[in-house]
Write a protein that holds these residues in place. Structure first.
Motif, PDB file in Angstrom:
ATOM      1  N   PHE A 133      20.249 -35.495 -67.198  1.00  0.00           N
ATOM      2  CA  PHE A 133      19.888 -35.760 -65.810  1.00  0.00           C
ATOM      3  C   PHE A 133      21.095 -35.647 -64.895  1.00  0.00           C
ATOM      4  O   PHE A 133      21.056 -34.920 -63.897  1.00  0.00           O
ATOM      5  CB  PHE A 133      19.267 -37.160 -65.697  1.00  0.00           C
ATOM      6  N   TRP A 134      22.173 -36.364 -65.198  1.00  0.00           N
ATOM      7  CA  TRP A 134      23.325 -36.396 -64.296  1.00  0.00           C
ATOM      8  C   TRP A 134      24.036 -35.057 -64.216  1.00  0.00           C
ATOM      9  O   TRP A 134      24.442 -34.623 -63.134  1.00  0.00           O
ATOM     10  CB  TRP A 134      24.292 -37.513 -64.676  1.00  0.00           C
ATOM     11  N   VAL A 135      24.186 -34.360 -65.326  1.00  0.00           N
ATOM     12  CA  VAL A 135      24.833 -33.038 -65.292  1.00  0.00           C
ATOM     13  C   VAL A 135      23.975 -32.052 -64.514  1.00  0.00           C
ATOM     14  O   VAL A 135      24.493 -31.261 -63.717  1.00  0.00           O
ATOM     15  CB  VAL A 135      25.129 -32.533 -66.717  1.00  0.00           C
ATOM     16  N   SER A 136      22.672 -32.106 -64.709  1.00  0.00           N
ATOM     17  CA  SER A 136      21.811 -31.168 -63.981  1.00  0.00           C
ATOM     18  C   SER A 136      21.805 -31.451 -62.484  1.00  0.00           C
ATOM     19  O   SER A 136      21.772 -30.517 -61.681  1.00  0.00           O
ATOM     20  CB  SER A 136      20.388 -31.212 -64.537  1.00  0.00           C
ATOM     21  N   ILE A 137      21.859 -32.715 -62.092  1.00  0.00           N
ATOM     22  CA  ILE A 137      21.935 -33.038 -60.663  1.00  0.00           C
ATOM     23  C   ILE A 137      23.220 -32.475 -60.061  1.00  0.00           C
ATOM     24  O   ILE A 137      23.208 -31.865 -58.987  1.00  0.00           O
ATOM     25  CB  ILE A 137      21.846 -34.564 -60.447  1.00  0.00           C
ATOM     26  N   ILE A 138      24.328 -32.673 -60.753  1.00  0.00           N
ATOM     27  CA  ILE A 138      25.616 -32.156 -60.259  1.00  0.00           C
ATOM     28  C   ILE A 138      25.587 -30.628 -60.174  1.00  0.00           C
ATOM     29  O   ILE A 138      26.004 -30.048 -59.166  1.00  0.00           O
ATOM     30  CB  ILE A 138      26.774 -32.651 -61.142  1.00  0.00           C
ATOM     31  N   LEU A 139      25.092 -29.980 -61.218  1.00  0.00           N
ATOM     32  CA  LEU A 139      25.034 -28.521 -61.219  1.00  0.00           C
ATOM     33  C   LEU A 139      24.109 -27.994 -60.129  1.00  0.00           C
ATOM     34  O   LEU A 139      24.422 -26.993 -59.471  1.00  0.00           O
ATOM     35  CB  LEU A 139      24.586 -28.010 -62.589  1.00  0.00           C
TER      36      LEU A 139
END
Length: 90
Positions: free
Chosen positions: A40-46
């Motif tokens: 979730f967090w990596v995809s939001i940042i990306l």
């Protein structure tokens, strides 16, 4: 946890994971919770980075790659969950 598809359910899932995380310490589900939160967090940042980059058109490719990566992580994690395996041992 698809970071854009069905976003109200995604946010509800993150809240549930954070609220139930202490209850599953020491079980296989704790690793799956960590797997989902990382995704979730990596995809939001990306997606935020790619949104900015979409002004020069390279971001659209990045968005497609990010969505593909999220779908891969969700499906491989789910298959590991069905087999009672840790998603990190794949």
């Amino acid at each position: 946890m698809t970071s854009g598809f069905f976003w109200p359910m995604t946010l509800a899932s993150v809240v549930i994971i954070y609220s139930r995380k202490k209850d599953v310490v020491g079980t296989i589900y704790f690793e799956h919770f960590e797997w989902l939160l990382y995704t979730f967090w990596v995809s939001i940042i990306l997606l935020m980075i790619n949104l900015v980059l979409s002004y020069i058109y390279i971001g659209y490719l990045g968005i497609i790659i990010t969505i593909t990566w999220v779908m891969y992580r969700l499906s491989s994690g789910f298959l590991c969950l069905l087999d009672d395996l840790s998603p990190y041992n794949n």
